[in-house]
Design a protein around this motif. Structure first.
Motif, PDB file in Angstrom:
ATOM      1  N   SER A   1       0.856  -1.193   0.000  1.00  0.00           N
ATOM      2  CA  SER A   1       0.000   0.000   0.000  1.00  0.00           C
ATOM      3  C   SER A   1       0.888   1.238   0.000  1.00  0.00           C
ATOM      4  O   SER A   1       2.118   1.121   0.176  1.00  0.00           O
ATOM      5  N   GLY A   2       0.265   2.399  -0.127  1.00  0.00           N
ATOM      6  CA  GLY A   2       1.017   3.638   0.008  1.00  0.00           C
ATOM      7  C   GLY A   2       1.606   3.750   1.408  1.00  0.00           C
ATOM      8  O   GLY A   2       2.747   4.188   1.586  1.00  0.00           O
ATOM      9  N   THR A   3       0.819   3.358   2.392  1.00  0.00           N
ATOM     10  CA  THR A   3       1.278   3.431   3.787  1.00  0.00           C
ATOM     11  C   THR A   3       2.531   2.580   3.984  1.00  0.00           C
ATOM     12  O   THR A   3       3.519   3.036   4.578  1.00  0.00           O
TER      13      THR A   3
ATOM     14  N   LEU B   1       5.496   4.287   2.335  1.00  0.00           N
ATOM     15  CA  LEU B   1       6.088   5.391   3.103  1.00  0.00           C
ATOM     16  C   LEU B   1       7.019   4.837   4.176  1.00  0.00           C
ATOM     17  O   LEU B   1       8.146   5.307   4.362  1.00  0.00           O
TER      18      LEU B   1
ATOM     19  N   ASP C   1      -3.011  12.408   5.102  1.00  0.00           N
ATOM     20  CA  ASP C   1      -3.524  11.202   5.724  1.00  0.00           C
ATOM     21  C   ASP C   1      -2.660  10.879   6.946  1.00  0.00           C
ATOM     22  O   ASP C   1      -1.457  11.160   6.953  1.00  0.00           O
TER      23      ASP C   1
ATOM     24  N   VAL D   1       4.154  16.260   0.664  1.00  0.00           N
ATOM     25  CA  VAL D   1       2.991  15.512   0.155  1.00  0.00           C
ATOM     26  C   VAL D   1       2.433  16.250  -1.067  1.00  0.00           C
ATOM     27  O   VAL D   1       2.203  17.466  -1.004  1.00  0.00           O
TER      28      VAL D   1
ATOM     29  N   ASP E   1       5.684  11.909  -0.748  1.00  0.00           N
ATOM     30  CA  ASP E   1       4.391  11.222  -0.735  1.00  0.00           C
ATOM     31  C   ASP E   1       3.634  11.659  -1.987  1.00  0.00           C
ATOM     32  O   ASP E   1       2.966  12.692  -2.023  1.00  0.00           O
TER      33      ASP E   1
ATOM     34  N   THR F   1       1.374   9.743  -3.332  1.00  0.00           N
ATOM     35  CA  THR F   1       0.311   8.725  -3.372  1.00  0.00           C
ATOM     36  C   THR F   1      -0.897   9.177  -4.188  1.00  0.00           C
ATOM     37  O   THR F   1      -1.604   8.363  -4.749  1.00  0.00           O
ATOM     38  N   LEU F   2      -1.128  10.509  -4.212  1.00  0.00           N
ATOM     39  CA  LEU F   2      -2.309  11.008  -4.929  1.00  0.00           C
ATOM     40  C   LEU F   2      -1.931  11.599  -6.281  1.00  0.00           C
ATOM     41  O   LEU F   2      -2.783  12.173  -6.954  1.00  0.00           O
TER      42      LEU F   2
ATOM     43  N   SER G   1       0.361   5.430  -4.631  1.00  0.00           N
ATOM     44  CA  SER G   1      -0.620   4.467  -4.108  1.00  0.00           C
ATOM     45  C   SER G   1      -1.518   3.957  -5.229  1.00  0.00           C
ATOM     46  O   SER G   1      -1.884   4.703  -6.143  1.00  0.00           O
TER      47      SER G   1
ATOM     48  N   GLY H   1      -4.353   2.445  -4.075  1.00  0.00           N
ATOM     49  CA  GLY H   1      -5.585   2.250  -3.315  1.00  0.00           C
ATOM     50  C   GLY H   1      -6.766   2.390  -4.268  1.00  0.00           C
ATOM     51  O   GLY H   1      -6.701   3.140  -5.249  1.00  0.00           O
TER      52      GLY H   1
ATOM     53  N   LYS I   1      -7.763   5.779  -5.738  1.00  0.00           N
ATOM     54  CA  LYS I   1      -6.701   6.691  -6.175  1.00  0.00           C
ATOM     55  C   LYS I   1      -6.757   6.860  -7.701  1.00  0.00           C
ATOM     56  O   LYS I   1      -7.456   6.103  -8.382  1.00  0.00           O
TER      57      LYS I   1
ATOM     58  N   TYR J   1      -7.736  17.009   4.252  1.00  0.00           N
ATOM     59  CA  TYR J   1      -7.762  16.176   5.444  1.00  0.00           C
ATOM     60  C   TYR J   1      -8.105  17.068   6.615  1.00  0.00           C
ATOM     61  O   TYR J   1      -7.300  17.925   6.966  1.00  0.00           O
TER      62      TYR J   1
HETATM   63  C1  LIG Z   1      -1.733  11.803   1.171  1.00  0.00           C
HETATM   64  C2  LIG Z   1      -1.813  10.332   1.444  1.00  0.00           C
HETATM   65  N1  LIG Z   1      -0.712   9.676   1.837  1.00  0.00           N
HETATM   66  C3  LIG Z   1      -0.726   8.346   2.075  1.00  0.00           C
HETATM   67  C4  LIG Z   1      -1.883   7.610   1.917  1.00  0.00           C
HETATM   68  C5  LIG Z   1      -1.865   6.130   2.188  1.00  0.00           C
HETATM   69  O1  LIG Z   1      -2.024   5.396   1.012  1.00  0.00           O
HETATM   70  P1  LIG Z   1      -2.664   3.930   1.071  1.00  0.00           P
HETATM   71  O2  LIG Z   1      -4.138   4.096   1.292  1.00  0.00           O
HETATM   72  O3  LIG Z   1      -2.352   3.325  -0.254  1.00  0.00           O
HETATM   73  O4  LIG Z   1      -2.008   3.202   2.184  1.00  0.00           O
HETATM   74  C6  LIG Z   1      -3.059   8.248   1.524  1.00  0.00           C
HETATM   75  C7  LIG Z   1      -4.315   7.487   1.382  1.00  0.00           C
HETATM   76  O5  LIG Z   1      -5.372   8.011   1.173  1.00  0.00           O
HETATM   77  C8  LIG Z   1      -3.016   9.638   1.265  1.00  0.00           C
HETATM   78  O6  LIG Z   1      -4.117  10.294   0.865  1.00  0.00           O
END
Ligand SMILES: Cc1ncc(COP(=O)(O)O)c(C=O)c1O
Length: 380
Positions: free
Chosen positions: A62-64, A67, A89, A134, A160, A162-163, A184, A186, A189, A321
């Motif tokens: 995942s993105g998480t 990171l 996030d 980010v 980051d 991810t978006l 990401s 997800g 996304k 957020y």
């Molecule tokens: C800015 C940001 N960073 C990190 C993430 C985490 O990504 P993931 O949901 O793939 O773990 C998100 C998820 O929405 C995000 O919006």
């Protein structure tokens, strides 16, 4: 489940359209003998590395997870500080804490909600080992300029993105100017799988080698001297590769990214030109930035009333957020709670994310525009 008339994402729509291609891609993953060492990920990683113009790419859970692994791969650990933003996030700050390091929050720009590069230097201490900007909402942060500062101090940039898959800055894909970037997949996304997924991209051979080890149990490809056994464990790693089925789905979608990104930009353009009310503030992006528009984020007066009015009409507006991370209950007894971030806090009071998805029709976008203009007039 709520039946939105204008949803934030119609991820399933792309699966319907690409049904035959997706099912064909899943077949070998399901019905052919499994290969070791994440071999089914390599095709996606090769194509992705080319897309973002980096030498290495590693598909992860995942993105998480990305990171966390990227920070660890840069050597971030206990006692270290990592500078990041509060309008993200929770996974952004959590990834830093999970390394045993301390997040340090820096304010953002009111124009595009991304890291205020001019404010970063004041947060650098001898313990700073990384900066984590980010690309919020798919708007690229000014990482090219940040890189000059980071290199002067010998600090790594972990971006980051991810978006921001599909976005670019100075003609280069989002993530390009960092030491290592995370994207990401997800499901909601800009390029979503049917579940979770992410990818780490870098040009740095040392970071790449660390990511590869940490992603897969800390197992090296080398064997012990005198033994032919494959691989030995050289660090305590994790089991965080991307799921093979999700990787196959993402790979089918990759060639459509440019077309979908163009459609997102066209919708953003319609919002930008159609929403004409001096009380509504539009994002202002740097002229070199070509965003991917995960969402089109405006600032409105009486936000909570406007938010409710639009959702009552079936428009899935978002608050990404809100509240910013330093106001989240998880940090109420943490030093982060005392952070002073006036711009971040002001943005959080008024921001409203308007839906953007390639499948939205012009009528749907106009429905959102008219509903927003009416709700702002009614609420102020
Ligand atoms: C800015 C940001 N960073 C990190 C993430 C985490 O990504 P993931 O949901 O793939 O773990 C998100 C998820 O929405 C995000 O919006």
């Amino acid at each position: 489940m709520h039946k939105w008339s204008v949803p934030r994402s119609r991820a399933y729509q792309s699966h319907v359209e690409l049904r035959d291609e997706i099912l064909k891609a899943l077949e070998p993953v399901l019905f052919e003998p499994h290969q070791f060492d994440n071999a089914p990920l390599r095709a996606l990683e090769g194509e992705f590395a080319q897309l973002v113009q980096r030498r290495h790419a590693f598909a992860v859970h995942s993105g998480t997870a990305g990171l966390f692994l990227a920070l660890r791969a840069c050597g971030v650990g206990p006692g270290d500080e990592v500078i990041t933003v509060a309008n993200s996030d929770l996974s952004t700050t959590a990834a830093i804490s999970h390394c045993g390091a301390t997040p340090v929050l820096c304010d953002v720009l009111a124009s595009d909600h991304t890291l205020d590069v001019d404010a970063v230097a004041a947060h650098i201490t001898p313990r700073t080992v990384a900066i984590l900007p980010v690309d919020l909402y798919g708007y690229p942060a000014d990482v090219k300029r940040l890189r000059v500062l980071a290199d002067t101090h010998g600090i790594k940039i972990v971006e980051d993105a991810t978006l921001a898959l599909g976005a670019s800055d100075h003609g280069k894909p989002a993530g390009f100017f960092s030491h290592v970037a995370i994207y990401s997949f997800g499901s909601q996304k800009p390029l979503g799988s049917a579940g979770n997924g992410g990818i780490i991209a870098t040009d740095d051979d040392a970071i790449a080698a660390n990511v590869q080890l940490l992603r897969s149990y800390g197992r090296s490809r080398d064997s012990l001297p005198g033994q032919s056994m494959f691989g030995v464990h050289v660090v305590e790693g994790y089991n965080l590769p991307m799921d093979f089925l999700q990787a196959a789905i993402v790979r089918v979608k990759l060639p459509y990214l440019a077309e979908w990104t163009d459609r997102r930009r066209a919708i953003a353009h319609r919002y930008a030109t159609g929403i004409q009310d001096p009380r509504i503030i539009h994002p202002e992006l740097r002229s070199t930035a070509q965003p991917t528009y995960y969402s089109y984020v405006v600032r409105v007066p009486a936000r909570d009333a406007v938010y409710s009015a639009l959702r009552d009409q079936g428009i899935e507006v978002g608050l990404h957020y809100v509240p910013p991370v330093h106001y989240q209950p998880v940090y109420q007894h943490h030093a982060l709670a005392a952070s002073s971030l006036p711009v971040t806090e002001q943005l959080a009071e008024g921001l409203l994310g308007l839906p953007i998805d390639p499948s939205l029709t012009t009528e749907e976008v106009d429905f959102v525009i008219n509903a927003l203009l009416r709700a702002v007039s009614d609420s102020t």
